[in-house]
Design a protein around this motif. Structure first.
Motif, PDB file in Angstrom:
ATOM      1  N   SER A  40      33.674  31.949  44.119  1.00 32.57           N
ATOM      2  CA  SER A  40      32.568  31.190  43.075  1.00 32.57           C
ATOM      3  C   SER A  40      31.356  31.981  43.388  1.00 32.57           C
ATOM      4  O   SER A  40      30.470  32.627  42.412  1.00 32.57           O
ATOM      5  CB  SER A  40      32.792  29.922  42.867  1.00 32.57           C
ATOM      6  OG  SER A  40      33.925  29.321  42.609  1.00 32.57           O
ATOM      7  N   ARG A  41      30.925  32.019  44.585  1.00 29.03           N
ATOM      8  CA  ARG A  41      29.543  32.690  44.803  1.00 29.03           C
ATOM      9  C   ARG A  41      29.438  33.906  44.425  1.00 29.03           C
ATOM     10  O   ARG A  41      28.360  34.429  43.941  1.00 29.03           O
ATOM     11  CB  ARG A  41      29.229  32.284  46.353  1.00 29.03           C
ATOM     12  CG  ARG A  41      28.729  31.262  46.730  1.00 29.03           C
ATOM     13  CD  ARG A  41      28.218  30.904  48.105  1.00 29.03           C
ATOM     14  NE  ARG A  41      29.239  31.262  49.118  1.00 29.03           N
ATOM     15  CZ  ARG A  41      30.244  30.391  49.834  1.00 29.03           C
ATOM     16  NH1 ARG A  41      29.869  29.150  49.540  1.00 29.03           N
ATOM     17  NH2 ARG A  41      30.889  31.199  50.603  1.00 29.03           N
ATOM     18  N   PHE A  42      30.597  34.819  44.694  1.00 28.41           N
ATOM     19  CA  PHE A  42      30.634  36.308  44.465  1.00 28.41           C
ATOM     20  C   PHE A  42      30.225  36.367  42.929  1.00 28.41           C
ATOM     21  O   PHE A  42      29.193  37.108  42.408  1.00 28.41           O
ATOM     22  CB  PHE A  42      31.835  37.102  44.575  1.00 28.41           C
ATOM     23  CG  PHE A  42      32.162  38.226  44.016  1.00 28.41           C
ATOM     24  CD1 PHE A  42      31.455  39.168  44.386  1.00 28.41           C
ATOM     25  CD2 PHE A  42      32.695  38.279  42.934  1.00 28.41           C
ATOM     26  CE1 PHE A  42      31.581  40.630  43.790  1.00 28.41           C
ATOM     27  CE2 PHE A  42      33.130  39.774  42.457  1.00 28.41           C
ATOM     28  CZ  PHE A  42      32.442  40.409  42.811  1.00 28.41           C
ATOM     29  N   PHE A  43      30.801  35.592  41.945  1.00 31.08           N
ATOM     30  CA  PHE A  43      30.798  35.752  40.630  1.00 31.08           C
ATOM     31  C   PHE A  43      29.324  35.262  40.197  1.00 31.08           C
ATOM     32  O   PHE A  43      28.547  35.696  39.257  1.00 31.08           O
ATOM     33  CB  PHE A  43      31.794  34.947  39.663  1.00 31.08           C
ATOM     34  CG  PHE A  43      33.165  35.781  39.833  1.00 31.08           C
ATOM     35  CD1 PHE A  43      33.265  37.188  39.258  1.00 31.08           C
ATOM     36  CD2 PHE A  43      34.259  35.237  40.598  1.00 31.08           C
ATOM     37  CE1 PHE A  43      34.553  37.630  39.155  1.00 31.08           C
ATOM     38  CE2 PHE A  43      35.435  35.845  40.619  1.00 31.08           C
ATOM     39  CZ  PHE A  43      35.650  37.170  39.935  1.00 31.08           C
ATOM     40  N   HIS A  44      28.949  34.143  40.849  1.00 32.41           N
ATOM     41  CA  HIS A  44      27.383  33.659  40.486  1.00 32.41           C
ATOM     42  C   HIS A  44      26.429  34.831  40.876  1.00 32.41           C
ATOM     43  O   HIS A  44      25.487  34.780  40.212  1.00 32.41           O
ATOM     44  CB  HIS A  44      27.261  32.316  41.194  1.00 32.41           C
ATOM     45  CG  HIS A  44      26.048  31.715  41.202  1.00 32.41           C
ATOM     46  ND1 HIS A  44      25.767  31.098  40.014  1.00 32.41           N
ATOM     47  CD2 HIS A  44      24.927  31.733  41.903  1.00 32.41           C
ATOM     48  CE1 HIS A  44      24.553  30.598  39.782  1.00 32.41           C
ATOM     49  NE2 HIS A  44      23.872  31.010  41.265  1.00 32.41           N
ATOM     50  N   SER A  70      34.850  27.145  38.093  1.00 30.71           N
ATOM     51  CA  SER A  70      34.231  25.709  37.921  1.00 30.71           C
ATOM     52  C   SER A  70      35.216  24.790  37.584  1.00 30.71           C
ATOM     53  O   SER A  70      35.045  23.587  38.266  1.00 30.71           O
ATOM     54  CB  SER A  70      32.840  25.904  37.128  1.00 30.71           C
ATOM     55  OG  SER A  70      31.917  26.750  37.584  1.00 30.71           O
ATOM     56  N   GLU A  71      35.665  24.998  36.513  1.00 26.99           N
ATOM     57  CA  GLU A  71      36.859  23.956  36.243  1.00 26.99           C
ATOM     58  C   GLU A  71      37.718  23.631  37.160  1.00 26.99           C
ATOM     59  O   GLU A  71      38.404  22.400  37.661  1.00 26.99           O
ATOM     60  CB  GLU A  71      37.466  24.235  34.721  1.00 26.99           C
ATOM     61  CG  GLU A  71      36.726  24.590  33.669  1.00 26.99           C
ATOM     62  CD  GLU A  71      37.290  24.993  32.356  1.00 26.99           C
ATOM     63  OE1 GLU A  71      38.783  25.061  32.444  1.00 26.99           O
ATOM     64  OE2 GLU A  71      36.739  25.454  31.373  1.00 26.99           O
ATOM     65  N   ASN A  76      39.843  20.008  37.161  1.00 21.70           N
ATOM     66  CA  ASN A  76      39.949  19.991  35.551  1.00 21.70           C
ATOM     67  C   ASN A  76      41.306  21.059  35.274  1.00 21.70           C
ATOM     68  O   ASN A  76      41.934  21.222  34.208  1.00 21.70           O
ATOM     69  CB  ASN A  76      39.193  20.306  34.819  1.00 21.70           C
ATOM     70  CG  ASN A  76      38.023  19.102  34.806  1.00 21.70           C
ATOM     71  OD1 ASN A  76      38.234  17.936  34.995  1.00 21.70           O
ATOM     72  ND2 ASN A  76      36.788  19.480  34.666  1.00 21.70           N
ATOM     73  N   ARG A  77      41.518  21.898  36.334  1.00 23.56           N
ATOM     74  CA  ARG A  77      42.508  23.119  35.924  1.00 23.56           C
ATOM     75  C   ARG A  77      43.050  23.526  37.447  1.00 23.56           C
ATOM     76  O   ARG A  77      42.467  23.333  38.335  1.00 23.56           O
ATOM     77  CB  ARG A  77      41.695  24.329  35.237  1.00 23.56           C
ATOM     78  CG  ARG A  77      42.625  25.285  34.913  1.00 23.56           C
ATOM     79  CD  ARG A  77      41.802  26.477  34.164  1.00 23.56           C
ATOM     80  NE  ARG A  77      42.765  27.523  33.877  1.00 23.56           N
ATOM     81  CZ  ARG A  77      42.311  28.588  32.835  1.00 23.56           C
ATOM     82  NH1 ARG A  77      41.235  28.340  32.356  1.00 23.56           N
ATOM     83  NH2 ARG A  77      43.230  29.414  32.476  1.00 23.56           N
ATOM     84  N   ARG A  78      44.408  23.791  37.349  1.00 25.52           N
ATOM     85  CA  ARG A  78      44.899  24.160  38.629  1.00 25.52           C
ATOM     86  C   ARG A  78      45.012  25.920  38.682  1.00 25.52           C
ATOM     87  O   ARG A  78      45.120  26.455  37.875  1.00 25.52           O
ATOM     88  CB  ARG A  78      46.444  23.397  38.778  1.00 25.52           C
ATOM     89  CG  ARG A  78      47.225  23.861  37.809  1.00 25.52           C
ATOM     90  CD  ARG A  78      48.673  23.292  37.901  1.00 25.52           C
ATOM     91  NE  ARG A  78      49.503  23.605  36.951  1.00 25.52           N
ATOM     92  CZ  ARG A  78      50.504  24.675  37.059  1.00 25.52           C
ATOM     93  NH1 ARG A  78      50.243  25.594  38.152  1.00 25.52           N
ATOM     94  NH2 ARG A  78      51.547  25.160  36.150  1.00 25.52           N
ATOM     95  N   LEU A 119      41.814  35.239  30.733  1.00 24.71           N
ATOM     96  CA  LEU A 119      41.047  34.229  31.764  1.00 24.71           C
ATOM     97  C   LEU A 119      40.969  32.748  31.202  1.00 24.71           C
ATOM     98  O   LEU A 119      41.212  31.747  31.920  1.00 24.71           O
ATOM     99  CB  LEU A 119      39.896  34.751  32.362  1.00 24.71           C
ATOM    100  CG  LEU A 119      39.109  33.983  33.537  1.00 24.71           C
ATOM    101  CD1 LEU A 119      39.919  34.218  34.822  1.00 24.71           C
ATOM    102  CD2 LEU A 119      37.876  34.699  33.763  1.00 24.71           C
ATOM    103  N   SER A 120      40.586  32.852  29.979  1.00 23.36           N
ATOM    104  CA  SER A 120      40.339  31.435  29.470  1.00 23.36           C
ATOM    105  C   SER A 120      41.586  30.858  29.324  1.00 23.36           C
ATOM    106  O   SER A 120      41.765  29.639  28.970  1.00 23.36           O
ATOM    107  CB  SER A 120      39.511  31.632  28.027  1.00 23.36           C
ATOM    108  OG  SER A 120      38.152  32.388  28.422  1.00 23.36           O
TER     109      SER A 120
END
Length: 788
Positions: A40-44, A70-71, A76-78, A119-120
């Motif tokens: 997550s830090r990479f994409f951020h 983040s989900e 909220n998502r696996r 991805l979504s």
């Protein structure tokens, strides 16, 4: 702005290499919060940086990936396989964009929407079974420590620094040589020692700037294992060890492609599908292990799997079908020779050609690339249980410690790490002998193949007063060999430079260097020398050899009975037992020599001696009585040892004089006598056929007939009768030989052939059918013709 953009590109590319494996490992263990946070830090970071750099496509892709992660972090998502594949797809697209920005190229944006939509979309619920398709486990990194202070430098600058320090080393070597030529000056020597230490320290520090961790090699492996495993329907448990080992940047770049190909082969050819593994009694999940470690100035990389291994029988069948190998040559091949067929270009055992394999292009290139950088590749094959491929590559190719050797009046360099031991040929622990035309060096009861460097390089061996140096050198297969040189003159640190393509094409050199004497010299390649000399792998392991003999017997290798004996000169040899009529002790005074030929008097006959010996220092001589279908020979020996079983085809075929090769019996290397060469070398008089019938000599009182003609006919195998008997005593096979004076008397003998002899070399006329009495060939032909 350009500097910021370049820094963004460099950081993004480095982080992508490291994160590919982290995403795959996170998929195998979704509960690993640390890995999820790192992704997550990479994409951020990418999203935040590209805002002021005006990179909207980067921002859009990274923002979509960060939302999905983040989900997942919120529960909220696996992280199902579809989601992980989509995240990896976004990372691949960011990598492509980064490379396009770096080179100023355009990249179409049509696929961006497809990646974001993939991805979504929530992963299909029908895909849970696919989660187990290719589990990949990697070692968890150590606890995070304080981040070291770093600075980015262009690689060209580091290369310039390395070239500069290399020139400093050469200048130091030249200065050392100049100082040795002068008278001793302690103060100057101390200053030089301090300068030398500073140069060495600077060299080490600058060398470390080129070093990179081996985990850069491993960065793309987890992703590749995951993707290939899912594509082929295989379950693979991957383990990576030794990522903290460091090696030269150039070496890392050169090893990436061979390592990638080996891993792909292990997945495609080695590890079986779950169904086949289950049928073979194996766990459904295959194991693939990559390990790196430092050994001296080498990096050892091992790639091991627990798959099916290499089926050498299929390799041989494929090579025979392609016309690369004949069935006879295949029957004489050892298991290692069969295994080495995997390195032949164009040879593949794949059932069909796919995008992954089947074209027979790969392992030959892998070995060529590894050997080009001074490395070696070894295979440890366990059919049905797995395969381990070991790569040994140098730590660096820049500055290495080396030895200066002299051979053929010239100097050569050799890496010090390749030399195990140095002795002189007058050392009591060293014994050099010849077996089958090849040299064997026995050092403290351990045998090594031996070759002289001058012979390998095609140089004349100079005559020298002192002893020669024998170096024990590590070969490509790990089995050391002995190499003779005139002398080892010096040892120093060498700066290695590439040699010309023509020189490198010989395969025996690894480059060139400039030592402290200022004269360029070639750097020897130990693996190339062993290959050029075609040295066999001689391992003094009696138990292993006995196991090989038992395995040969089980696989149908033809064995024959042979007599093991000791020559009068001390060598121990083998001869097929079927050729030996008997063994007996013969009085030494029965042996003699005439016309350069040795013979022995047996049963009133002269029998040729096969090995040419006629003088002995003993009263009784043990001898082998040999016989083919019609000829006989005697072979004196020192002692008869025992009867053993040997392969019908020697273990090492080496036609040399009376020898046909070398067979290993109970760990002992024994030369095998070649019976064809032995009987072919017998003197011609021993090959004269003994004929039946008589030669009747009409003039028995003539001195020439009695003293010259009769002995010649007896030596030729004929029975000679002096005088002419009555008609009742004449056989139709008899031949009458007469002179002109006895022609009338011979004509009265009816029922047999007559050969007329004349004293003059020239015939009296066209009608003269007589033969000149000293024309031996014509005489023998006439006798045979008359009798025929």
């Amino acid at each position: 702005m350009d500097e910021l953009l370049q820094e963004f590109i460099s950081e993004t590319q480095e982080t992508l290499e490291a994160l590919a494996g982290e995403v795959v490992a996170w998929e195998a263990d979704p509960s690993d919060r640390d890995r999820l946070d790192a992704i997550s830090r990479f994409f951020h970071t990418v999203k935040g940086s590209c805002g002021f750099l005006n990179l909207p496509r980067f921002e859009r892709l990274s923002h979509a990936a960060e939302d999905v992660l983040s989900e997942i972090r919120a529960g909220n998502r696996r992280p199902d396989p579809a989601t992980v594949s989509a995240v990896l797809g976004i990372m691949d697209r960011i990598g492509e964009l980064t490379e396009a920005v770096a080179i100023g190229a355009a990249l179409p944006s049509e696929n961006d929407d497809f990646l974001i939509s993939a991805l979504s979309a929530q992963g299909s619920e029908a895909e849970p079974a696919a989660v187990q398709a290719a589990p990949v486990g990697v070692g968890r990194p150590a606890a995070a420590q304080s981040v070291p202070r770093t600075i980015r430098l262009p690689l060209s600058l580091i290369d310039q620094l390395m070239n500069g320090v290399s020139d400093m080393v050469l200048a130091r070597n030249e200065l050392s040589r100049k100082l040795r030529e002068r008278s001793a000056d302690p103060e100057l020597d101390n200053v030089f020692e301090r300068l030398s230490t500073c140069v060495a320290d600077m060299r080490d520090v600058i060398s470390k700037t080129r070093m990179q961790r081996v985990d850069r090699l491993f960065a793309a492996i987890p992703r590749m294992v995951r993707d290939l495993g899912r594509e082929l329907g295989k379950r693979i448990d991957l383990s990576l060890e030794g990522g903290d080992v460091e090696m030269d940047r150039e070496m890392v770049e050169m090893v990436v492609d061979p390592l990638t190909h080996i891993v792909r082969n292990s997945i495609d050819h080695g590890i079986e599908t779950p169904e086949k593994r289950r049928a073979a009694g194996k766990p459904e999940t295959g194991r693939l292990r990559l390990e790196a470690r430092q050994s001296g100035n080498q990096i050892v990389i091992a790639i091991a799997d627990d798959g099916a291994g290499i089926d050498t029988a299929r390799l041989v069948d494929k090579a025979i079908a392609d016309g690369r190998l004949t069935p006879d040559a295949a029957a004489r091949m050892s298991e290692q020779d069969r295994l080495d067929l995997i390195f032949h270009a164009g040879l593949s055992t794949a059932a069909k050609v796919t995008a992954i394999s089947g074209r027979g292009v790969g392992m030959d290139v892998v070995r060529a690339n590894v050997e080009r950088i001074g490395g070696v590749i070894a295979l440890d094959n366990q059919p049905g249980q797995g395969l381990c491929i070991t790569l040994r590559v140098p730590l660096t190719l820049t500055i290495i410690p080396g030895l200066i050797v002299r051979a053929g009046g010239q100097h050569f360099a050799i890496p010090r790490a390749a030399v195990v031991e140095i002795l002189h040929d007058n050392n009591e622990t060293l014994h050099v002998s010849e077996v089958g035309g090849a040299k064997i060096a026995t050092i403290r009861a351990v045998r090594h193949s031996m070759v002289d460097l001058e012979d390998v390089l095609g140089m004349a061996k100079p005559v020298q007063q002192g002893p020669r140096a024998i170096m024990v050198v590590r070969s490509a297969t790990g089995v050391p060999f002995a190499m003779g040189v005139s002398a080892v003159d010096n040892h120093e640190e060498l700066v290695i430079r590439p040699a010309s393509p023509l020189v490198m094409a010989t395969g025996v050199y690894a480059g060139m260097t400039l030592p402290d004497n200022g004269k360029p010299m070639l750097l020897l390649d130990a693996a190339g020398l062993a290959n050029a000399a075609r040295l066999p792998n001689i391992i003094d392991d009696r138990a292993a050899r006995q196991q090989e003999e038992q395995a040969d017997a089980q696989t149908g290798v033809e064995m024959v009975a042979a007599l093991r004996f000791e020559e009068l000169s001390g060598e121990r040899r083998l001869l097929k037992l079927s050729l030996i009529e008997r063994v007996e002790d013969i009085d030494a005074n029965l042996f003699g020599r005439s016309g350069g030929r040795a013979f022995v008097r047996l049963d009133g006959r002269l029998v040729p001696v096969a090995n040419g010996l006629s003088q002995f220092d003993r009263d009784k001589v043990s001898a082998l009585r040999l016989r083919d279908d019609r000829r006989e020979a005697c072979y004196p020996v020192a002692a008869v040892l025992d009867i053993v079983q040997m392969p019908a085809v020697p273990d090492m075929v080496a036609m040399h004089g009376m020898l046909s090769g070398v067979a290993v019996i109970e760990g002992e290397h024994l030369e095998v006598i070649n019976p064809f060469a032995l009987f072919a070398a017998l003197p011609e008089e021993a090959m004269v056929e003994r004929v039946r019938g008589r030669c009747l000599l009409a003039d028995s009182n003539d001195g020439w007939t009695r003293e010259i003609l009769a002995p010649l006919l007896r030596q030729a195998g004929h029975e000679v009768l002096l005088g002419l008997p009555g008609d009742a005593l004449v056989d139709p096979d008899d031949v009458v030989l007469c002179t002109e004076a006895d022609a009338a008397q011979a004509a009265e003998i009816m029922g047999c052939r007559v050969v007329h002899l004349r004293a003059s070399p020239r015939p009296t006329g066209p009608q003269d059918g007589s033969i000149y009495r000293y024309d031996q060939d014509a005489l023998m032909a006439a006798i045979a013709g008359r009798r025929g």
